[in-house]
Design an enzyme around this catalytic site. Structure first.
Site, mmCIF file in Angstrom:
data_model
loop_
_atom_site.group_PDB
_atom_site.id
_atom_site.type_symbol
_atom_site.label_atom_id
_atom_site.label_comp_id
_atom_site.label_asym_id
_atom_site.label_seq_id
_atom_site.Cartn_x
_atom_site.Cartn_y
_atom_site.Cartn_z
ATOM 1 N N GLU A 4 -10.718 2.046 3.678
ATOM 2 C CA GLU A 4 -10.502 1.280 4.903
ATOM 3 C C GLU A 4 -9.818 2.123 5.977
ATOM 4 O O GLU A 4 -9.063 3.042 5.680
ATOM 5 C CB GLU A 4 -9.644 0.046 4.606
ATOM 6 C CG GLU A 4 -10.361 -0.928 3.683
ATOM 7 C CD GLU A 4 -9.639 -2.253 3.496
ATOM 8 O OE1 GLU A 4 -10.299 -3.289 3.600
ATOM 9 O OE2 GLU A 4 -8.430 -2.263 3.233
ATOM 10 N N CYS B 225 -5.073 4.293 11.858
ATOM 11 C CA CYS B 225 -4.451 4.475 10.538
ATOM 12 C C CYS B 225 -5.553 4.917 9.583
ATOM 13 O O CYS B 225 -6.507 4.184 9.341
ATOM 14 C CB CYS B 225 -3.813 3.152 10.116
ATOM 15 S SG CYS B 225 -3.020 3.241 8.508
ATOM 16 N N CYS C 101 -5.031 5.028 -5.164
ATOM 17 C CA CYS C 101 -3.833 5.866 -5.138
ATOM 18 C C CYS C 101 -3.357 6.064 -6.563
ATOM 19 O O CYS C 101 -3.439 5.143 -7.370
ATOM 20 C CB CYS C 101 -2.739 5.168 -4.305
ATOM 21 S SG CYS C 101 -1.288 6.203 -4.004
ATOM 22 N N CYS D 125 3.565 2.140 -6.037
ATOM 23 C CA CYS D 125 4.709 1.508 -5.402
ATOM 24 C C CYS D 125 4.517 0.001 -5.560
ATOM 25 O O CYS D 125 3.426 -0.517 -5.290
ATOM 26 C CB CYS D 125 4.786 1.927 -3.941
ATOM 27 S SG CYS D 125 4.851 3.730 -3.798
ATOM 28 N N CYS E 247 3.021 -2.369 -2.818
ATOM 29 C CA CYS E 247 1.846 -1.910 -2.074
ATOM 30 C C CYS E 247 0.546 -2.358 -2.739
ATOM 31 O O CYS E 247 0.339 -2.132 -3.926
ATOM 32 C CB CYS E 247 1.872 -0.381 -1.979
ATOM 33 S SG CYS E 247 0.386 0.309 -1.221
ATOM 34 N N GLY F 215 -3.891 5.712 -0.056
ATOM 35 C CA GLY F 215 -3.710 6.987 -0.728
ATOM 36 C C GLY F 215 -2.475 7.751 -0.302
ATOM 37 O O GLY F 215 -1.815 7.417 0.677
ATOM 38 N N SER G 231 2.378 10.379 6.470
ATOM 39 C CA SER G 231 3.376 9.636 5.685
ATOM 40 C C SER G 231 3.242 9.999 4.216
ATOM 41 O O SER G 231 2.149 9.985 3.660
ATOM 42 C CB SER G 231 3.156 8.131 5.864
ATOM 43 O OG SER G 231 4.063 7.414 5.051
ATOM 44 N N SER H 137 8.412 7.661 3.011
ATOM 45 C CA SER H 137 8.589 6.290 2.526
ATOM 46 C C SER H 137 9.806 6.242 1.616
ATOM 47 O O SER H 137 9.694 6.388 0.398
ATOM 48 C CB SER H 137 7.329 5.860 1.769
ATOM 49 O OG SER H 137 6.235 5.835 2.655
ATOM 50 N N LEU H 138 10.966 6.026 2.205
ATOM 51 C CA LEU H 138 12.218 6.044 1.425
ATOM 52 C C LEU H 138 12.416 4.706 0.709
ATOM 53 O O LEU H 138 12.539 4.669 -0.510
ATOM 54 C CB LEU H 138 13.384 6.371 2.360
ATOM 55 C CG LEU H 138 14.719 6.647 1.673
ATOM 56 C CD1 LEU H 138 14.647 7.855 0.753
ATOM 57 C CD2 LEU H 138 15.830 6.833 2.715
ATOM 58 N N HIS H 139 12.507 3.651 1.451
ATOM 59 C CA HIS H 139 12.494 2.272 0.940
ATOM 60 C C HIS H 139 13.700 1.845 0.096
ATOM 61 O O HIS H 139 13.858 0.655 -0.180
ATOM 62 C CB HIS H 139 11.223 1.957 0.140
ATOM 63 C CG HIS H 139 9.954 2.158 0.900
ATOM 64 N ND1 HIS H 139 9.773 1.718 2.199
ATOM 65 C CD2 HIS H 139 8.783 2.775 0.570
ATOM 66 C CE1 HIS H 139 8.547 2.034 2.602
ATOM 67 N NE2 HIS H 139 7.937 2.687 1.652
ATOM 68 N N ASN I 227 4.748 -6.888 3.988
ATOM 69 C CA ASN I 227 3.500 -7.619 4.207
ATOM 70 C C ASN I 227 2.977 -8.119 2.870
ATOM 71 O O ASN I 227 2.713 -7.317 1.972
ATOM 72 C CB ASN I 227 2.460 -6.709 4.871
ATOM 73 C CG ASN I 227 2.883 -6.320 6.275
ATOM 74 O OD1 ASN I 227 3.179 -7.181 7.099
ATOM 75 N ND2 ASN I 227 2.945 -5.025 6.556
ATOM 76 N N CYS J 85 0.434 -2.752 7.056
ATOM 77 C CA CYS J 85 0.906 -1.734 6.108
ATOM 78 C C CYS J 85 0.884 -2.267 4.690
ATOM 79 O O CYS J 85 1.426 -3.331 4.410
ATOM 80 C CB CYS J 85 2.363 -1.355 6.389
ATOM 81 S SG CYS J 85 2.676 -0.733 8.004
HETATM 82 N N1 SAH Z 1 0.927 6.777 0.613
HETATM 83 C C1 SAH Z 1 1.673 7.071 1.787
HETATM 84 C C2 SAH Z 1 1.042 6.524 3.062
HETATM 85 C C3 SAH Z 1 0.429 5.138 3.049
HETATM 86 S S1 SAH Z 1 1.386 3.703 3.132
HETATM 87 C C4 SAH Z 1 3.078 6.557 1.657
HETATM 88 O O1 SAH Z 1 3.353 5.815 0.726
HETATM 89 O O2 SAH Z 1 3.927 6.948 2.472
HETATM 90 C C5 SAH Z 1 2.121 3.501 4.725
HETATM 91 C C6 SAH Z 1 3.482 2.785 4.650
HETATM 92 O O3 SAH Z 1 3.363 1.382 4.351
HETATM 93 C C7 SAH Z 1 4.371 3.368 3.563
HETATM 94 O O4 SAH Z 1 5.678 3.534 4.016
HETATM 95 C C8 SAH Z 1 4.316 2.295 2.528
HETATM 96 O O5 SAH Z 1 5.381 2.386 1.640
HETATM 97 C C9 SAH Z 1 4.309 1.047 3.350
HETATM 98 N N2 SAH Z 1 3.905 -0.145 2.619
HETATM 99 C C10 SAH Z 1 3.178 -0.211 1.485
HETATM 100 N N3 SAH Z 1 3.009 -1.510 1.101
HETATM 101 C C11 SAH Z 1 3.628 -2.267 2.024
HETATM 102 C C12 SAH Z 1 3.772 -3.692 2.203
HETATM 103 N N4 SAH Z 1 3.215 -4.556 1.363
HETATM 104 N N5 SAH Z 1 4.467 -4.112 3.271
HETATM 105 C C13 SAH Z 1 4.992 -3.232 4.158
HETATM 106 N N6 SAH Z 1 4.872 -1.905 4.045
HETATM 107 C C14 SAH Z 1 4.209 -1.419 2.987
HETATM 108 FE FE1 SF4 Z 2 0.228 4.921 -2.807
HETATM 109 FE FE2 SF4 Z 2 1.619 4.916 -0.499
HETATM 110 FE FE3 SF4 Z 2 0.834 2.610 -1.630
HETATM 111 FE FE4 SF4 Z 2 2.769 4.066 -2.760
HETATM 112 S S1 SF4 Z 2 2.861 3.049 -0.734
HETATM 113 S S2 SF4 Z 2 1.046 3.095 -3.846
HETATM 114 S S3 SF4 Z 2 2.043 6.136 -2.345
HETATM 115 S S4 SF4 Z 2 -0.498 4.194 -0.826
#
Ligand code: SAH
Ligand code: SF4
Length: 414
Positions: free
Chosen positions: A115, A128, A135, A139, A142, A211, A243, A265-267, A344, A387
């Site tokens: 996508e 984007c 992937c 996470c 995600c 990815g 990212s 992506s620290l989180h 999200n 995201c």
């Molecule tokens: N794989 C890479 C880039 C893709 S994700 C990464 O993880 O950095 C882009 C961003 O969206 C990342 O910071 C990811 O952690 C965040 N993200 C993933 N799932 C999400 C969700 N359900 N709600 C909000 N942000 C999310």
């Molecule tokens: Fe993969 Fe990024 Fe999603 Fe983590 S947040 S599962 S690294 S796409």
């Protein structure tokens, strides 16, 4: 190439064949295009000139038909058409959100789906872009993480997303080419003079689709080099952000060899919580990650690193978490900004988004410490384009299947 650790990318072919035995030129470097022209029978000098012309038509003008390349001799155009194509991903589905965000489900030549999302704003338009189908990481918040990694996208499939977006947005320059110079070897050069470069709609690119881009380093690098090439799409590296979830061993190379902005992506700010929500943390911990951020080439005041921080209710959103985040940024001497992303939701997700009040309080604490911490407005939630909502398979896995995939990925982390 091999990346340290168990989670290695699946390699992709370099010169994809499509439309019979024709070679797809998308994603090849200028030299590689010259190379395939030589293999097809041109001498080196002619190949170099043709490669330059084809490159300009492909990447500056968005042309996919050799017949439209008016500075290439008429007789040569069918010769090119017989041997090469300039491909695009196939659009399987296109959706538009109530907020103007657009999402495309794309299919590769082998049927694999991925996508891309376009987010229009008043002052910019951001694409984007996906780097993999699925992937390897999982996470927990995600949606893409619930997929297995199917394969890496090739450079042509990554740059192809940018090309297709410009097709769909109708923003290729129109008219014929003035100033590009007539072809000295051509008698029937139709070079004209009404070329105009329109204002741009697509101004920024984020490698934040499906990815982990740093697990597909070579193809992502190849694609971004093309996107930044001054004779083609010519997007400045300052307008591109990559990212990563924290693939520490590849971060320095990303800075040195690609040189785009970095988002991390620290989180979470503690080992316990980050281990849980970004399992890659068990391999590359917060300390290593922040050191790599401090060493990121060019990371200074002018090029701040962005820390992405998803707001998960009662998980990582307390005042103490905010204070610890500020402390860490200071301890490692980072010139950073924080991007707070309201979580999200997606079907089957086990988290909830923090309340708007909590997000505001968290943001305020960081702002008060002198660090920018805007809240990212969710875009395209109604079409699952926000995201972390991207996922290509139409099938909905059961909870047990999700758990099994998560376990497999966990085992792969070692
Ligand atoms: N794989 C890479 C880039 C893709 S994700 C990464 O993880 O950095 C882009 C961003 O969206 C990342 O910071 C990811 O952690 C965040 N993200 C993933 N799932 C999400 C969700 N359900 N709600 C909000 N942000 C999310
Ligand atoms: Fe993969 Fe990024 Fe999603 Fe983590 S947040 S599962 S690294 S796409």
């Amino acid at each position: 190439m091999q990346i340290p650790g168990h989670i290695d990318p699946v390699t992709t072919g370099t010169v994809p064949l499509r439309g019979g035995n024709r070679i797809d030129l998308i994603g090849l470097t200028r030299d590689a295009i010259g190379g395939v022209l030589v293999e097809a029978g041109l001498d080196a000098k002619a190949a170099k000139l043709r490669a330059k012309q084809i490159w300009h038509w492909m990447y500056h003008r968005g042309v996919t038909d050799f017949e439209a390349m008016t500075d290439i001799a008429k007789a040569m155009r069918p010769w090119l058409t017989d041997r090469f194509i300039i491909g695009r991903p196939t659009v399987r589905e296109a959706q538009v959100s109530s907020d103007g965000t657009r999402k495309w489900l794309l299919a590769a030549a082998d049927g694999q789906e991925y996508e891309m999302v376009f987010i229009p704003d008043a002052d910019r338009g951001t694409l984007c872009v996906s780097s993999q189908v699925g992937c390897t990481l999982n996470c927990r918040f995600c949606h893409t993480g619930t997929m297995r990694l199917v394969r890496n996208l090739a450079a042509g499939e990554i740059v192809g997303q940018v090309m297709l977006a410009r097709d769909e947005l109708g923003e290729w320059p129109k008219g014929t080419m003035a100033g590009f110079g007539p072809d000295p070897e051509d008698d029937d050069d139709e070079e004209g003079g009404n070329y105009t470069a329109d204002g741009r709609i697509l101004t920024n690119i984020v490698m934040m689709g499906m990815g982990e881009p740093l697990y597909n380093f070579d193809e992502v690098k190849g694609a971004l080099k093309i996107v930044m090439d001054g004779d083609g799409l010519a997007l400045s590296r300052r307008r591109i952000t990559l990212s990563t979830s924290g693939v520490v061993p590849m971060m320095a190379r990303a800075g040195e060899e690609i040189g785009v902005n970095l988002a991390v992506s620290l989180h979470a700010v503690s080992k316990e919580i980050r281990d849980e929500i970004v399992p890659l943390n068990r391999k590359y911990g917060i300390d290593e990650l922040l050191k790599a951020c401090a060493d990121y080439p060019g990371a200074g005041n002018s090029r701040r690193i962005t820390f992405e921080y998803v707001m998960l209710k009662d998980k990582n959103d307390s005042d103490d978490d905010a204070r610890e985040l500020v402390r860490l940024i200071r301890e490692y001497g980072l010139h950073a900004k924080v991007n707070l992303i309201p979580f999200n939701p997606w079907p089957g997700a086990i988290y909830e988004c923090s309340s708007p009040e909590r997000v505001r309080a968290f943001s305020n604490l960081i702002f008060k410490a002198g660090i920018s911490a805007p809240v990212r407005t969710p875009r395209g939630r109604d079409i699952m384009a926000a995201c972390g909502q991207l996922k290509s398979a139409a099938t909905k896995p059961t909870r047990a299947e999700l758990d099994r995939i998560a376990e497999e990925k966990q085992a792969a982390l070692g």
